[in-house]
Motif scaffolding. Structure first.
Motif, short mmCIF file in Angstrom:
data_model
loop_
_atom_site.label_atom_id
_atom_site.label_comp_id
_atom_site.label_asym_id
_atom_site.label_seq_id
_atom_site.Cartn_x
_atom_site.Cartn_y
_atom_site.Cartn_z
N LEU A 1 0.84 -1.20 0.00
CA LEU A 1 0.00 0.00 0.00
C LEU A 1 0.88 1.26 0.00
O LEU A 1 0.66 2.18 -0.78
CB LEU A 1 -0.92 -0.02 1.22
N GLN A 2 1.90 1.23 0.86
CA GLN A 2 2.78 2.40 0.94
C GLN A 2 3.52 2.62 -0.38
O GLN A 2 3.80 3.74 -0.78
CB GLN A 2 3.80 2.22 2.08
N GLN A 3 3.83 1.49 -1.08
CA GLN A 3 4.51 1.63 -2.37
C GLN A 3 3.58 2.27 -3.40
O GLN A 3 4.00 3.08 -4.22
CB GLN A 3 5.00 0.28 -2.86
N LYS A 4 2.29 1.89 -3.33
CA LYS A 4 1.33 2.50 -4.26
C LYS A 4 1.22 4.00 -3.99
O LYS A 4 1.08 4.80 -4.89
CB LYS A 4 -0.03 1.82 -4.17
N VAL A 5 1.28 4.37 -2.71
CA VAL A 5 1.23 5.79 -2.36
C VAL A 5 2.44 6.51 -2.95
O VAL A 5 2.32 7.60 -3.54
CB VAL A 5 1.17 5.97 -0.82
N ILE A 6 3.61 5.91 -2.84
CA ILE A 6 4.82 6.54 -3.40
C ILE A 6 4.64 6.72 -4.92
O ILE A 6 4.99 7.75 -5.49
CB ILE A 6 6.08 5.68 -3.11
N SER A 7 4.07 5.71 -5.57
CA SER A 7 3.88 5.82 -7.03
C SER A 7 2.91 6.94 -7.39
O SER A 7 3.13 7.67 -8.35
CB SER A 7 3.34 4.51 -7.60
N LEU A 8 1.86 7.08 -6.56
CA LEU A 8 0.87 8.13 -6.85
C LEU A 8 1.46 9.54 -6.78
O LEU A 8 1.00 10.44 -7.45
CB LEU A 8 -0.27 8.05 -5.81
N THR A 9 2.47 9.71 -5.94
CA THR A 9 3.01 11.07 -5.74
C THR A 9 4.22 11.35 -6.64
O THR A 9 4.83 12.41 -6.53
CB THR A 9 3.41 11.28 -4.26
N LYS A 10 4.54 10.43 -7.53
CA LYS A 10 5.72 10.59 -8.39
C LYS A 10 5.71 11.91 -9.19
O LYS A 10 6.71 12.62 -9.22
CB LYS A 10 5.86 9.38 -9.33
N PRO A 11 4.55 12.26 -9.82
CA PRO A 11 4.58 13.50 -10.61
C PRO A 11 4.97 14.73 -9.77
O PRO A 11 5.65 15.63 -10.27
CB PRO A 11 3.13 13.64 -11.11
N ILE A 12 4.57 14.75 -8.51
CA ILE A 12 4.87 15.91 -7.66
C ILE A 12 6.38 15.96 -7.36
O ILE A 12 7.02 17.01 -7.42
CB ILE A 12 4.04 15.86 -6.36
N ARG A 13 6.93 14.77 -7.05
CA ARG A 13 8.38 14.71 -6.79
C ARG A 13 9.17 15.07 -8.04
O ARG A 13 10.16 15.80 -7.98
CB ARG A 13 8.79 13.30 -6.36
N ASP A 14 8.71 14.55 -9.18
CA ASP A 14 9.44 14.81 -10.43
C ASP A 14 9.49 16.30 -10.74
O ASP A 14 10.52 16.83 -11.14
CB ASP A 14 8.76 14.07 -11.60
N GLU A 15 8.35 16.96 -10.51
CA GLU A 15 8.32 18.39 -10.79
C GLU A 15 9.31 19.13 -9.87
O GLU A 15 10.05 19.99 -10.31
CB GLU A 15 6.89 18.91 -10.57
N ALA A 16 9.30 18.75 -8.60
CA ALA A 16 10.16 19.44 -7.63
C ALA A 16 11.65 19.21 -7.95
O ALA A 16 12.44 20.17 -7.98
CB ALA A 16 9.84 18.95 -6.22
N ILE A 17 12.02 17.97 -8.23
CA ILE A 17 13.46 17.69 -8.48
C ILE A 17 13.89 18.32 -9.81
O ILE A 17 15.02 18.81 -9.95
CB ILE A 17 13.77 16.17 -8.41
N THR A 18 12.97 18.36 -10.78
CA THR A 18 13.29 18.98 -12.07
C THR A 18 13.56 20.48 -11.87
O THR A 18 14.53 21.02 -12.42
CB THR A 18 12.11 18.77 -13.07
N CYS A 19 12.71 21.13 -11.07
CA CYS A 19 12.92 22.57 -10.82
C CYS A 19 14.28 22.80 -10.17
O CYS A 19 15.03 23.68 -10.59
CB CYS A 19 11.84 23.11 -9.89
N ILE A 20 14.59 22.01 -9.16
CA ILE A 20 15.87 22.22 -8.47
C ILE A 20 17.03 22.01 -9.43
O ILE A 20 17.97 22.80 -9.49
CB ILE A 20 16.04 21.24 -7.29
N TYR A 21 16.95 20.93 -10.19
CA TYR A 21 18.06 20.62 -11.10
C TYR A 21 18.24 21.74 -12.12
O TYR A 21 19.35 22.22 -12.34
CB TYR A 21 17.83 19.28 -11.79
#
Ligand SMILES: C[S@@+](CC[C@H](N)C(=O)[O-])C[C@H]1O[C@@H](n2cnc3c(N)ncnc32)[C@H](O)[C@@H]1O
Length: 310
Positions: A12-32
């Motif tokens: 279940l926790q892994q599915k939660v991590i997958s659901l939030t991927k777009p938000i993390r991707d946007e944040a790490i892309t901005c920083i990079y």
């Protein structure tokens, strides 16, 4: 270890991590893109021990490496901090690092960077855990609903083990105050550890309702409390043991989070989203249509979390 472990019951926790991927991707892309760092320092707080421990790190590196390829940049070096409480099984994570690094080396563009350094940080995230301005990105999933301690003054909780529909007002207030104190301390510490412009992506169990004892947050603990009360009646456990047992757990509403972020003042809130995950997410695809199996999986998930506390 074993069938009842968190490592084997964290789908279940892994599915939660997958659901939030777009938000993390946007944040790490901005920083990079903003900083083009030669070294990129990332922390995962409450990493636990199991398949999820390096899951987010893998995905974040993939995202940055895709950017490097697009822009024909050399890879940065990655500095990864995996944090959890000292009792966490860090040795199991360290044993999986070799496998992770093999996978990693097949992904990186290379160049001067292209290395990955992984460090365990055994400490409570409700205090300082890393040096000042040492991080670009902080991630935490499914951990921040755990409070630093059982709030003081919750002794008279009417046979409950957490905040529940029948909890008295003082118990509700005590839980909320503990959440406020902990969450603002968490933000303060991270604000010092992140570089200016660094980012934080947090996912935690929460609730939509204004009522902190609504079913969406408390029901699962109420079921456990019911069983423990039955066990008292059957003489299996002593009543005073149950009375003194409370769980340090709080599921804030979006507005409670927003208020704390604004009051603490170190961070600007870019994005706040509530999403629902069915308990069925605890089941593998092949078990989804079998209610008995699914119930067993949810039981195992709760056992993996509650058993060490009990
Ligand atoms: C449900 S697990 C989630 C683990 C992992 N992030 C995942 O998504 O599968 C919650 C983790 O948070 C950790 N945790 C709870 N309170 C903590 C604290 N104050 N400091 C560091 N870790 C904490 C627990 O030890 C546990 O490993």
């Amino acid at each position: 270890m074993g069938e009842a472990s968190y490592a084997n019951n964290s789908l279940l926790q892994q599915k939660v991590i997958s659901l939030t991927k777009p938000i993390r991707d946007e944040a790490i892309t901005c920083i990079y893109k903003e900083r083009l760092p030669q070294s990129l320092a990332i922390a995962d707080l409450g990493c636990s021990s199991g398949p999820n421990s390096l899951f987010t790190t893998c995905e974040l590196i993939e995202t940055v490496e895709t950017l490097c390829r697009e822009k024909t940049h050399e890879s940065p070096e990655y500095i990864i901090f995996l944090n959890d409480l000292p009792g966490n099984d860090f040795n199991s994570i360290f044993k999986s690092v070799e496998y992770f690094k093999q996978k990693f080396s097949s992904q990186v563009v290379g160049g001067v960077g292209g290395q990955c350094y992984i460090t365990g940080v055994p400490s409570s995230f409700y205090g300082r855990i890393l040096p000042t301005s040492s991080l670009h990105f902080v991630h935490s999933s499914y951990s921040l609903h755990w409070l630093s301690q059982v709030p003081k003054g919750v002794e008279k909780n009417k046979g409950n083990i957490c905040m529940a529909r029948t909890s008295p007002l003082n118990v509700r207030e005590a839980y909320y105050h503990q959440f406020q104190k902990d969450f603002s301390m968490f933000l303060k510490c991270r604000a010092t550890e992140l570089i200016k412009g660094g980012r934080l992506v947090l996912t935690l169990m929460g609730r939509n309702s204004c009522d902190p004892s609504s079913n969406e947050s408390c029901y699962i603990w109420e079921l456990l409390a019911e069983t423990l009360n039955d066990m008292v009646l059957e003489g299996i456990i002593k009543e005073d043991k149950l009375v003194s047992f409370n769980i340090p757990f709080y599921t804030p509403s979006p507005s409670e989070l927003k208020v704390e972020i604004e009051n603490e003042g170190s961070f600007t809130l870019n994005h706040l989203e509530v999403f629902e995950v069915s308990w069925k997410a605890a089941c593998g695809d092949e078990e989804l249509n079998d209610n008995n199996n699914c119930g067993y999986r949810v039981g195992q998930l709760m056992r993996a979390v509650a058993e060490p506390l009990l």
